[in-house]
Write an enzyme that holds these catalytic residues in place. Structure first.
Site, PDB file in Angstrom:
ATOM      1  N   CYS A   1      54.354   1.864 -55.796  1.00 24.05           N
ATOM      2  CA  CYS A   1      53.990   3.211 -55.350  1.00 24.05           C
ATOM      3  C   CYS A   1      53.085   3.890 -56.387  1.00 24.05           C
ATOM      4  O   CYS A   1      53.412   3.933 -57.572  1.00 24.05           O
ATOM      5  CB  CYS A   1      55.248   4.051 -55.115  1.00 24.05           C
ATOM      6  SG  CYS A   1      54.825   5.759 -54.715  1.00 24.05           S
TER       7      CYS A   1
ATOM      8  N   ASP B   1      46.211  -4.805 -45.060  1.00 19.93           N
ATOM      9  CA  ASP B   1      45.107  -4.861 -44.109  1.00 19.93           C
ATOM     10  C   ASP B   1      45.270  -5.882 -42.989  1.00 19.93           C
ATOM     11  O   ASP B   1      44.276  -6.262 -42.361  1.00 19.93           O
ATOM     12  CB  ASP B   1      43.766  -5.124 -44.836  1.00 19.93           C
ATOM     13  CG  ASP B   1      43.535  -4.170 -46.000  1.00 19.93           C
ATOM     14  OD1 ASP B   1      44.037  -3.028 -45.926  1.00 19.93           O
ATOM     15  OD2 ASP B   1      42.879  -4.565 -46.978  1.00 19.93           O
TER      16      ASP B   1
ATOM     17  N   PRO C   1      57.694  -1.879 -45.997  1.00 25.20           N
ATOM     18  CA  PRO C   1      58.312  -0.566 -46.191  1.00 25.20           C
ATOM     19  C   PRO C   1      57.264   0.543 -46.243  1.00 25.20           C
ATOM     20  O   PRO C   1      56.247   0.395 -46.902  1.00 25.20           O
ATOM     21  CB  PRO C   1      59.015  -0.709 -47.550  1.00 25.20           C
ATOM     22  CG  PRO C   1      58.335  -1.842 -48.249  1.00 25.20           C
ATOM     23  CD  PRO C   1      57.884  -2.771 -47.157  1.00 25.20           C
TER      24      PRO C   1
ATOM     25  N   ARG D   1      50.729  -0.533 -41.834  1.00 25.79           N
ATOM     26  CA  ARG D   1      49.968   0.368 -40.961  1.00 25.79           C
ATOM     27  C   ARG D   1      49.607  -0.280 -39.638  1.00 25.79           C
ATOM     28  O   ARG D   1      49.559   0.387 -38.601  1.00 25.79           O
ATOM     29  CB  ARG D   1      48.724   0.868 -41.709  1.00 25.79           C
ATOM     30  CG  ARG D   1      49.101   1.803 -42.848  1.00 25.79           C
ATOM     31  CD  ARG D   1      47.945   2.049 -43.782  1.00 25.79           C
ATOM     32  NE  ARG D   1      47.481   0.813 -44.421  1.00 25.79           N
ATOM     33  CZ  ARG D   1      46.457   0.748 -45.241  1.00 25.79           C
ATOM     34  NH1 ARG D   1      45.773   1.833 -45.514  1.00 25.79           N
ATOM     35  NH2 ARG D   1      46.113  -0.408 -45.791  1.00 25.79           N
TER      36      ARG D   1
HETATM   37  C1  FMN Z   1      52.659   5.869 -45.333  1.00 23.97           C
HETATM   38  C2  FMN Z   1      52.905   4.711 -46.251  1.00 23.97           C
HETATM   39  C3  FMN Z   1      54.064   4.675 -46.997  1.00 23.97           C
HETATM   40  C4  FMN Z   1      54.323   3.586 -47.840  1.00 23.97           C
HETATM   41  N1  FMN Z   1      55.508   3.543 -48.502  1.00 23.97           N
HETATM   42  C5  FMN Z   1      55.840   2.413 -49.193  1.00 23.97           C
HETATM   43  C6  FMN Z   1      57.139   2.253 -49.741  1.00 23.97           C
HETATM   44  O1  FMN Z   1      58.016   3.119 -49.608  1.00 23.97           O
HETATM   45  N2  FMN Z   1      57.406   1.109 -50.428  1.00 23.97           N
HETATM   46  C7  FMN Z   1      56.467   0.115 -50.598  1.00 23.97           C
HETATM   47  O2  FMN Z   1      56.762  -0.902 -51.232  1.00 23.97           O
HETATM   48  N3  FMN Z   1      55.242   0.250 -50.075  1.00 23.97           N
HETATM   49  C8  FMN Z   1      54.916   1.348 -49.363  1.00 23.97           C
HETATM   50  N4  FMN Z   1      53.688   1.434 -48.762  1.00 23.97           N
HETATM   51  C9  FMN Z   1      52.763   0.287 -48.876  1.00 23.97           C
HETATM   52  C10 FMN Z   1      52.914  -0.656 -47.669  1.00 23.97           C
HETATM   53  O3  FMN Z   1      54.186  -1.257 -47.618  1.00 23.97           O
HETATM   54  C11 FMN Z   1      51.837  -1.757 -47.706  1.00 23.97           C
HETATM   55  O4  FMN Z   1      52.029  -2.574 -48.829  1.00 23.97           O
HETATM   56  C12 FMN Z   1      50.424  -1.186 -47.730  1.00 23.97           C
HETATM   57  O5  FMN Z   1      50.292  -0.115 -46.816  1.00 23.97           O
HETATM   58  C13 FMN Z   1      49.399  -2.250 -47.365  1.00 23.97           C
HETATM   59  O6  FMN Z   1      49.728  -2.909 -46.180  1.00 23.97           O
HETATM   60  P1  FMN Z   1      49.178  -2.495 -44.715  1.00 23.97           P
HETATM   61  O7  FMN Z   1      47.686  -2.540 -44.790  1.00 23.97           O
HETATM   62  O8  FMN Z   1      49.781  -3.531 -43.826  1.00 23.97           O
HETATM   63  O9  FMN Z   1      49.668  -1.106 -44.416  1.00 23.97           O
HETATM   64  C14 FMN Z   1      53.392   2.534 -47.950  1.00 23.97           C
HETATM   65  C15 FMN Z   1      52.224   2.589 -47.200  1.00 23.97           C
HETATM   66  C16 FMN Z   1      51.976   3.646 -46.357  1.00 23.97           C
HETATM   67  C17 FMN Z   1      50.719   3.641 -45.547  1.00 23.97           C
END
Ligand code: FMN
Length: 351
Positions: A104, A206, A19, A229
């Site tokens: 969050c 990541d 999300p 991301r």
């Molecule tokens: C722009 C943005 C918005 C996010 N919003 C949420 C959210 O609404 N709910 C949530 O559980 N995590 C949120 N996250 C966290 C991501 O779900 C994820 O756990 C975090 O970015 C690490 O994973 P990644 O490196 O694959 O992005 C958000 C991350 C980003 C970058």
């Protein structure tokens, strides 16, 4: 890596579109789902204050389509009563799973006890989970961080508590609230949680290539992998992992595929929201999407300075034509200014 179940809901392949507030709405999820390889989609996090006061934006954020199933609605908040009411609303609209945001880090969310604020107030989290559990029949899941404070990484304790309250899936993003998005996600905590609880456990943080996903899975024995991301930079990442799992050569998008996906996204956005909003969102994805492409930095500047639909479409056309002919992309207009800041958190929350 194999499919797993959240109660009787099969997550296959075991890959979750993580999300992201301001990103994973209906158009983005449609774009990604069409590329394939996603086992579970999740809404943006939705304010229970907004939902229970009938805020139209919050209600809109609960929309989803049948092709997205299984689909989880994620809510955030700190008041048990409102959390329960919002959970009931999610069940009513037909969500398959109800997920609680305990991660969050945005001050306006934490201030009201929600998001990662729940990690420093486990009695409150317990009350919330028990209240919700009594009210809904669909599976209840949580997405947590490593902890609130860097010096108190209580994710394992939080996971155990959640399991005792009847939570049926735990996802961990291995950074603390204090860390925000700095440093690396700690996947060893995913391994520790997997050892500590019986319910399925997934990891987040990541993962930007198929190789990352397999390495994290091997290191932790986790059930599922969340990608956020990395999916903005590469919408085919889920399909590539699925291809590898099935013993196929992973799909490699051509430049033409990349051009087409940007246009497709723009169409999806414009069908769903006012033009100015669609343009803003387009800039966001174009920024993520063209990292590493030749002339990508210049293209991002040019797009950032475009303000009309026709102009953006034209710039996309020019850019891909130039690159596919092997010429250097110089772009037109747009001063050499700082690029648009990359959106990298849940700061966009509407409460
Ligand atoms: C722009 C943005 C918005 C996010 N919003 C949420 C959210 O609404 N709910 C949530 O559980 N995590 C949120 N996250 C966290 C991501 O779900 C994820 O756990 C975090 O970015 C690490 O994973 P990644 O490196 O694959 O992005 C958000 C991350 C980003 C970058």
């Amino acid at each position: 890596m194999k499919p797993f179940k959240i109660r009787d809901i099969e997550i296959s392949p075991p890959l979750v579109l993580s999300p992201m507030a301001g990103v994973t709405d209906v158009p983005f999820r449609a774009l990604l789902k069409r590329r394939g390889g996603i086992g579970l989609t999740v809404s943006e996090f939705i304010s229970v204050e907004g939902l229970t006061r009938n805020n139209p934006k919050s209600r809109r954020q609960m929309r989803f389509f049948d092709y997205e199933r299984p689909f989880a609605v994620q809510i955030f908040g700190g008041q048990p009563e409102r959390m329960r009411m919002a959970a009931e609303m999610a069940e009513e609209v037909g969500a398959d799973i109800l997920d609680i945001n305990c991660g969050c880090p945005a001050p306006k969310v934490v201030k009201h006890g929600g998001g990662s604020g729940l990690l420093r107030d486990l009695p409150r989290l317990e009350t919330i989970l028990k209240e919700i559990k009594k009210a809904i029949t669909i599976p209840l899941t949580v997405k947590i961080r490593a902890g609130f404070y860097d010096n108190n990484r209580n994710a394992v304790e939080t996971a155990r508590l959640a399991e005792q309250c009847g939570v049926e899936h735990i996802a961990l993003h291995g950074r603390t609230k204090e860390q925000g998005y700095k440093g690396r996600a700690d996947w060893d905590l995913v391994r520790q949680i997997k050892e500590a609880v019986k319910v399925p456990v997934s990891g987040s943080g990541d993962v930007v290539t198929a190789a990352d996903a397999f390495a994290r899975w091997r290191e932790t024995n986790c059930d599922g992998i969340l990608i956020g991301r990395g999916a903005m930079a590469n919408p085919w990442i889920f399909r590539q992992i699925e291809d590898t799992l099935a013993g196929r050569e992973p799909f490699e998008p051509t430049l033409e595929d990349k051009r087409a996906v940007l246009i497709e996204y723009f169409d999806l956005l414009r069908a769903d929201m006012p033009e100015f909003a669609a343009i803003g969102r387009m800039k966001q994805l174009a920024g993520q999407f063209t990292r590493g492409l030749p002339g990508g930095a210049r293209f991002r500047q040019v797009i950032y300075h475009s303000h009309a639909v026709g102009e953006i479409l034209e710039r996309i056309g020019e850019y891909f034509e130039t690159v596919s002919e092997g010429r250097a992309y110089l772009g037109e207009g747009g001063a050499e200014e700082e690029e648009a800041p990359v959106l990298d958190s849940c700061e966009t929350a509407t409460i």
